[in-house]
Each structure stands twice: as structure tokens, then as C-alpha cells.
Design a protein around this motif. Structure first.
Motif, PDB file in Angstrom:
ATOM      1  N   VAL A  34      -1.400  -0.888  -3.914  1.00 14.46           N
ATOM      2  CA  VAL A  34      -0.571  -0.926  -5.109  1.00 14.46           C
ATOM      3  C   VAL A  34      -0.646  -2.307  -5.747  1.00 14.46           C
ATOM      4  CG1 VAL A  34       1.791  -0.716  -6.008  1.00 14.46           C
ATOM      5  CG2 VAL A  34       0.990   0.824  -4.186  1.00 14.46           C
ATOM      6  N   PHE A  68       5.472   3.658   1.481  1.00 11.85           N
ATOM      7  CA  PHE A  68       4.961   2.375   1.017  1.00 11.85           C
ATOM      8  C   PHE A  68       4.979   1.444   2.217  1.00 11.85           C
ATOM      9  CE2 PHE A  68       6.468   3.994  -3.080  1.00 11.85           C
ATOM     10  CZ  PHE A  68       5.447   3.598  -3.924  1.00 11.85           C
ATOM     11  N   ALA A  91       5.097  10.511   3.224  1.00 11.84           N
ATOM     12  CA  ALA A  91       4.481   9.386   2.521  1.00 11.84           C
ATOM     13  C   ALA A  91       5.304   8.134   2.760  1.00 11.84           C
ATOM     14  CB  ALA A  91       4.399   9.682   1.025  1.00 11.84           C
ATOM     15  N   GLY A 105      -4.584   6.840   0.837  1.00 10.80           N
ATOM     16  CA  GLY A 105      -3.865   5.589   0.673  1.00 10.80           C
ATOM     17  C   GLY A 105      -4.510   4.742  -0.403  1.00 10.80           C
ATOM     18  N   THR A 144      -0.174   8.741   2.026  1.00 12.11           N
ATOM     19  CA  THR A 144       0.313  10.108   2.144  1.00 12.11           C
ATOM     20  C   THR A 144      -0.496  10.817   3.218  1.00 12.11           C
ATOM     21  OG1 THR A 144      -1.226  11.050   0.517  1.00 12.11           O
ATOM     22  CG2 THR A 144       0.897  10.224  -0.323  1.00 12.11           C
ATOM     23  N   TYR A 196       0.837  -1.192   0.000  1.00 15.51           N
ATOM     24  CA  TYR A 196       0.000   0.000   0.000  1.00 15.51           C
ATOM     25  C   TYR A 196       0.875   1.245   0.000  1.00 15.51           C
ATOM     26  CZ  TYR A 196      -3.995  -2.905   1.434  1.00 15.51           C
ATOM     27  OH  TYR A 196      -4.997  -3.836   1.496  1.00 15.51           O
ATOM     28  N   TYR A 197       0.310   2.339  -0.480  1.00 14.15           N
ATOM     29  CA  TYR A 197       0.992   3.635  -0.460  1.00 14.15           C
ATOM     30  C   TYR A 197       0.116   4.625   0.289  1.00 14.15           C
ATOM     31  CZ  TYR A 197       3.467   7.795  -2.111  1.00 14.15           C
ATOM     32  OH  TYR A 197       4.180   8.954  -2.180  1.00 14.15           O
TER      33      TYR A 197
END
Length: 162
Positions: free
Chosen positions: A159, A127, A125, A156, A84, A81-82
Motif C-alpha cells: 500500500v 493490513f 484479510a 497481497g 487476502t 501491505y494488504y
């Protein structure tokens, strides 16, 4: 003839395994998770203890993994997941935010108190590899503040499922 029968049974088993794998890949491909939420207007803090910052205005929440009442994202599936997070604050108080995974601090952003600086903006941010059920949230540190606005947001997305 027995050898041919065994061969056909082995091929049928292989075909069934392949079909299961294809269905699993299709299911993973369909899984979408993404959210963006902002903290409503006005001051958030300072509080006398660390507090989970609640971003209560949800812009998007595909997969319903973000809870706008608690401010906590719960991973619906294991994956990469990403995330910010950004903030806006006045300079009259310090600001400090941590991105948390369960009980672990991942990254942070902060600014100190200043007489001359009337506004501050910051963010960070990361990952994260998450297991199903892992929780991600933003913690506002005790005795700091942020200003709720479209500048103060948390986002979020998934990915890749793992």
C-alpha cells in the motif's frame, strides 16, 4: 566576504540534501509489489500437522516477492501491505486457515465438519506493517482441508512504503 561564502556553502549543502530526499521519494514511488496466486485443483489435506499452503499457480507477481514453491511472501521493502486469502472446501472435513506473519497468527477463517453442508467458502484479510524480510503465508491447520481451485487464493500488495 567570508559570511557570503559560508552562506553559499550552507545553501549548497541544503540543496544537496534536498536532491537526495527527492531521489529517495522517487525510488519509493517506483517500488511496486503485488501478487495473486491460486492453489491447484484437488484436495489439500487433511495432514497430520500444520502445513504452509502452497499457492502454486501464480496469476501475477510484480516485484517477485511471492515464492510459488514455498507459498511464502517475503517483504522486499518495509511498508504497509494488504493481504487476502480465500478458500473453497467440501463439508466432509473441517477447514481452518491462519494468515501468518513470521511465526505470529494474524487472522483466521474456518468452518466445521457437517453432514448436510456439501461445500464451504471462507476468507479473511488484514493490513500488516512489515519490515524488509518479514514473511507472510497461509497455514492450513492439522486435520483440516481445502479444495484447490480458483476459489482458493492468496493475494497481497504494498500500500505504502515506509
Amino acid at each position: 566576504m567570508d559570511a557570503f561564502k559560508e552562506y553559499l556553502e550552507a545553501m549548497a549543502a541544503q540543496l544537496k540534501d534536498s536532491q537526495i530526499q527527492i531521489e529517495e521519494l522517487k525510488r519509493k514511488e517506483r517500488t511496486m509489489v503485488a501478487f495473486t496466486a491460486v492453489a491447484d485443483g484437488g484436495a489439500h489435506g487433511p495432514f497430520n500437522m500444520d502445513t504452509t499452503l502452497v499457492y502454486n499457480e501464480v496469476i501475477t507477481n510484480i516485484g517477485d516477492a511471492y515464492n510459488s514453491c514455498s507459498g511464502i511472501f517475503s517483504a522486499p521493502v518495509a511498508g504497509l501491505y494488504y493481504f487476502t486469502f480465500f478458500y473453497h472446501a467440501g463439508g466432509e472435513h473441517p477447514s481452518k486457515l491462519f494468515l501468518m506473519k513470521n511465526c505470529e497468527t494474524i487472522v483466521m477463517t474456518h468452518d466445521h465438519k457437517s453432514r448436510y453442508d456439501t461445500a464451504d467458502n471462507g476468507g479473511n484479510a488484514a493490513f500488516l506493517q512489515l519490515k524488509e524480510g518479514d514473511q507472510v503465508f497461509v497455514r492450513l491447520v492439522a486435520n483440516t482441508h481445502v479444495w484447490g481451485s480458483c476459489h482458493t487464493n492468496f493475494s497481497g500488495f504494498l500500500v505504502r512504503q515506509m
